[in-house]
Design an enzyme around this catalytic site. Structure first.
Site, PDB file in Angstrom:
ATOM      1  NE  ARG A   1       0.543   1.870   4.532  1.00 14.93           N
ATOM      2  CZ  ARG A   1       2.067   2.403   4.259  1.00 14.93           C
ATOM      3  NH1 ARG A   1       2.150   2.377   3.241  1.00 14.93           N
ATOM      4  NH2 ARG A   1       2.844   2.355   5.734  1.00 14.93           N
TER       5      ARG A   1
ATOM      6  CG  HIS B   1       3.628   8.567  12.464  1.00 11.67           C
ATOM      7  ND1 HIS B   1       4.385   7.252  13.807  1.00 11.67           N
ATOM      8  CD2 HIS B   1       4.345   8.121  11.516  1.00 11.67           C
ATOM      9  CE1 HIS B   1       5.385   7.329  13.015  1.00 11.67           C
ATOM     10  NE2 HIS B   1       5.857   7.582  11.393  1.00 11.67           N
TER      11      HIS B   1
ATOM     12  CG  ASP C   1      -1.725   3.955  11.579  1.00 10.84           C
ATOM     13  OD1 ASP C   1      -0.868   4.318  12.176  1.00 10.84           O
ATOM     14  OD2 ASP C   1      -1.454   2.313  10.848  1.00 10.84           O
TER      15      ASP C   1
ATOM     16  N   GLY D   1       8.525   1.884   2.627  1.00  8.65           N
ATOM     17  CA  GLY D   1       7.320   2.418   3.650  1.00  8.65           C
ATOM     18  C   GLY D   1       6.270   1.750   2.474  1.00  8.65           C
TER      19      GLY D   1
ATOM     20  CB  SER E   1       2.607  -1.644   3.465  1.00  8.16           C
ATOM     21  OG  SER E   1       2.617  -1.092   4.781  1.00  8.16           O
ATOM     22  CB  SER E   2       7.109  -5.214   1.619  1.00 11.32           C
ATOM     23  OG  SER E   2       8.453  -4.847   3.151  1.00 11.32           O
TER      24      SER E   2
ATOM     25  CG  ASP F   1       0.933  -0.465   7.518  1.00 10.03           C
ATOM     26  OD1 ASP F   1       0.620   0.920   7.283  1.00 10.03           O
ATOM     27  OD2 ASP F   1       1.933  -0.967   7.523  1.00 10.03           O
TER      28      ASP F   1
HETATM   29  P1  NG1 Z   1       4.836   1.547   7.064  1.00 14.55           P
HETATM   30  O1  NG1 Z   1       5.251   2.248   6.474  1.00 14.55           O
HETATM   31  O2  NG1 Z   1       4.465   0.230   6.920  1.00 14.55           O
HETATM   32  O3  NG1 Z   1       6.682   0.496   7.957  1.00 14.55           O
HETATM   33  C1  NG1 Z   1       4.109   2.364  10.124  1.00 14.55           C
HETATM   34  C2  NG1 Z   1       3.158   1.194  10.242  1.00 14.55           C
HETATM   35  C3  NG1 Z   1       1.660   1.890  10.228  1.00 14.55           C
HETATM   36  C4  NG1 Z   1       1.508   3.310  10.244  1.00 14.55           C
HETATM   37  C5  NG1 Z   1       3.007   4.170   9.410  1.00 14.55           C
HETATM   38  C6  NG1 Z   1       3.206   5.587   9.722  1.00 14.55           C
HETATM   39  C7  NG1 Z   1       3.282  -0.831  11.042  1.00 14.55           C
HETATM   40  C8  NG1 Z   1       3.283  -2.258  10.323  1.00 14.55           C
HETATM   41  N1  NG1 Z   1       3.158   0.276  10.073  1.00 14.55           N
HETATM   42  O4  NG1 Z   1       3.903   1.955   8.173  1.00 14.55           O
HETATM   43  O5  NG1 Z   1       0.473   1.775  11.627  1.00 14.55           O
HETATM   44  O6  NG1 Z   1       1.523   4.295  11.528  1.00 14.55           O
HETATM   45  O7  NG1 Z   1       4.103   3.536   9.663  1.00 14.55           O
HETATM   46  O8  NG1 Z   1       1.300   6.347   9.331  1.00 14.55           O
HETATM   47  O9  NG1 Z   1       4.006  -0.641  12.416  1.00 14.55           O
END
Ligand code: NG1
Length: 445
Positions: free
Chosen positions: A28, A35, A37, A128, A130-131, A179
């Site tokens: 995604r 930051h 959620d 970033g 969401s893998s 995510d």
């Molecule tokens: P990514 O970018 O996938 O690391 C992380 C958190 C999200 C959200 C975002 C910032 C995990 C799995 N994912 O995403 O929940 O807080 O940072 O918006 O912790």
């Protein structure tokens, strides 16, 4: 993705296994709402057309064997049981262990099936996008099938997303549910507006005249060690802000007035409007910094307890903690999500682009999660004709997302390839800048 090739590789790797099933789990990109959620505040991501694919087959014993076409991720095996011990931080099998532990707990599983899995992916890791959550959702979909449950019947996609958001905390990050929810609810052509209080998803059609560009800074944002600590400082700061606001509300209005997360200010019983939340923030955080001693006084708590609950996870310099700026980001970003959603619905990509630039500025200055590489990429994208650009995801590296007029996709991507990957990084990163299309959510193929 060459699915028959993946199935063949699976059968060569696990000759005794039956014919594999396959699921596709997209990554995604977050369009707006960084930051937020974990504060219970609305976000606006979209599932993309790059994904993780899992070929899997149930096996008789309680052993889980996993392998990855990308041999940077070593094959691993572990026994499935009521309590699965994590591997050392950073080991990719922890994502499988997280998913399986979460489902075992949710379904109170007592007879543990085994499974053989082969993973393949065209989603860049640690960018970033969401893998990691895509892996968690993928392993969970495979294990759900091994348990004999059907997604959408035995558990709704929304509940599944909620279970997996909590399950992912197993790896040590204190993230929210953006995510997993975006990955499970994407729909071609749409962004997903995710509300957490109450938990629901709205599909927001993307304007036809705009292209979404993703450019990886190639600074790896893998959430292990240092980066995990930096990420977790966000939730820890917001928990502290929540405690300070709660203490103020109780002092002013009585013991029954408190909040569990910042989203409760808008969506909890208080139901404050914009001006009321702004006034509250101005009262509780009149100065840019609060020192640990001031925090202890406001919370009416010994300093040692404040340290134990919150401060150990938040870096603090001589001036104190920049809680005013952190709160300003949460507040302004939430309104950018709502304005952004309206702009998308109205086909107004210019306004959305402007909001993206403001969001990046807020992430960088107020939340402290940008890097020189992400700032440079955003500047190049805008100079080359983007409508707006911002870092996407956790920050500290990873990718930026930009809105581009559809007619200018090629020229903008060429400029990024030349100026960022060429001049700035001196690196062959041509494949790391691409157009991402809003795509369907995770599915069994
Ligand atoms: P990514 O970018 O996938 O690391 C992380 C958190 C999200 C959200 C975002 C910032 C995990 C799995 N994912 O995403 O929940 O807080 O940072 O918006 O912790």
């Amino acid at each position: 993705m060459d699915l028959s090739g993946l199935k063949e590789q699976f059968s060569m790797l696990y000759p005794e296994a039956g014919a594999p099933f396959v699921c596709r789990v997209p990554g995604r990109v977050n369009l707006m709402g960084e930051h937020l959620d974990y504060n219970g505040l609305t976000v606006l991501p979209m599932a993309i057309d790059r994904a993780v694919y899992l070929a899997f087959a149930p096996s008789s014993g309680p052993t889980l064997r996993i392998a990855n076409v990308n041999t940077d991720f070593a094959a691993a095996a572990f026994e499935v049981s009521e309590s699965i011990a994590p591997s050392p931080a950073g080991a990719w099998e922890n994502y499988a262990k997280a998913a399986i532990s979460g489902l075992n707990q949710h379904f109170s599983v007592t007879e543990f099936p085994g499974m053989d899995v082969l993973v393949s992916s065209d989603l860049p890791p640690s960018a970033g996008l969401s893998s990691s959550s895509a892996l968690v959702v993928g392993f969970a979909m495979a294990y759900l099938a091994a348990l004999g449950y059907t997604l959408g019947e035995d558990i709704s996609r929304l509940e599944f997303a909620g279970v997996l958001a909590n399950a992912e905390h197993y790896v040590g990050t204190a993230g929210g549910g953006m995510d997993q929810t975006a990955i499970l609810h994407g729909e071609a052509g749409c962004a997903t507006r995710i509300n957490f209080i109450p938990f629901q998803v709205e599909l927001v059609p993307m304007p036809k005249n705009v292209a979404v560009l993703v450019c990886d800074s190639l600074v790896k944002a893998s959430k292990t060690g240092d980066t995990m600590e930096k990420y977790n400082a966000g939730p820890a700061s917001c928990n502290l802000i929540t405690a300070l606001i709660s203490a103020h509300l109780k002092r002013e209005f009585g013991e029954e007035f408190s909040i569990d997360c910042l989203g409760d200010l808008w969506f909890g019983p208080l139901c404050f409007n914009r001006a009321e939340v702004q006034a509250l923030i101005d009262t509780v955080f009149p100065e840019p910094y609060l020192t640990p001693a001031e925090i202890a006084k406001l919370l009416n708590m010994p300093l040692a307890q404040v340290q134990e609950y919150w401060l150990h996870a938040i870096p603090c310099d001589n001036e104190g903690l920049p809680l005013q700026a952190r709160m300003r980001h949460v507040f302004t970003e939430y309104y950018r999500v709502e304005e952004g959603r309206d702009a998308l619905l109205g086909g107004d990509s210019t306004t959305f682009g402007r909001l993206m630039n403001a969001s990046h500025e807020s992430c960088a200055s107020d939340y402290g999660i940008s890097t020189p590489e992400l700032d440079t990429l955003c500047a190049i994208l805008n100079e080359a004709g983007s409508l707006g650009a911002r870092l996407t995801g956790a920050g500290f590296g990873g990718a930026v997302v930009a809105f581009a007029p559809v007619t200018q996709v090629k020229s903008i991507l060429d400029a990024v390839r030349e100026r960022y990957y060429g001049d700035f990084l001196d690196h062959h990163g041509a494949a790391s800048a691409f157009q991402a299309h809003p795509s369907d959510g995770a599915c069994y193929l």
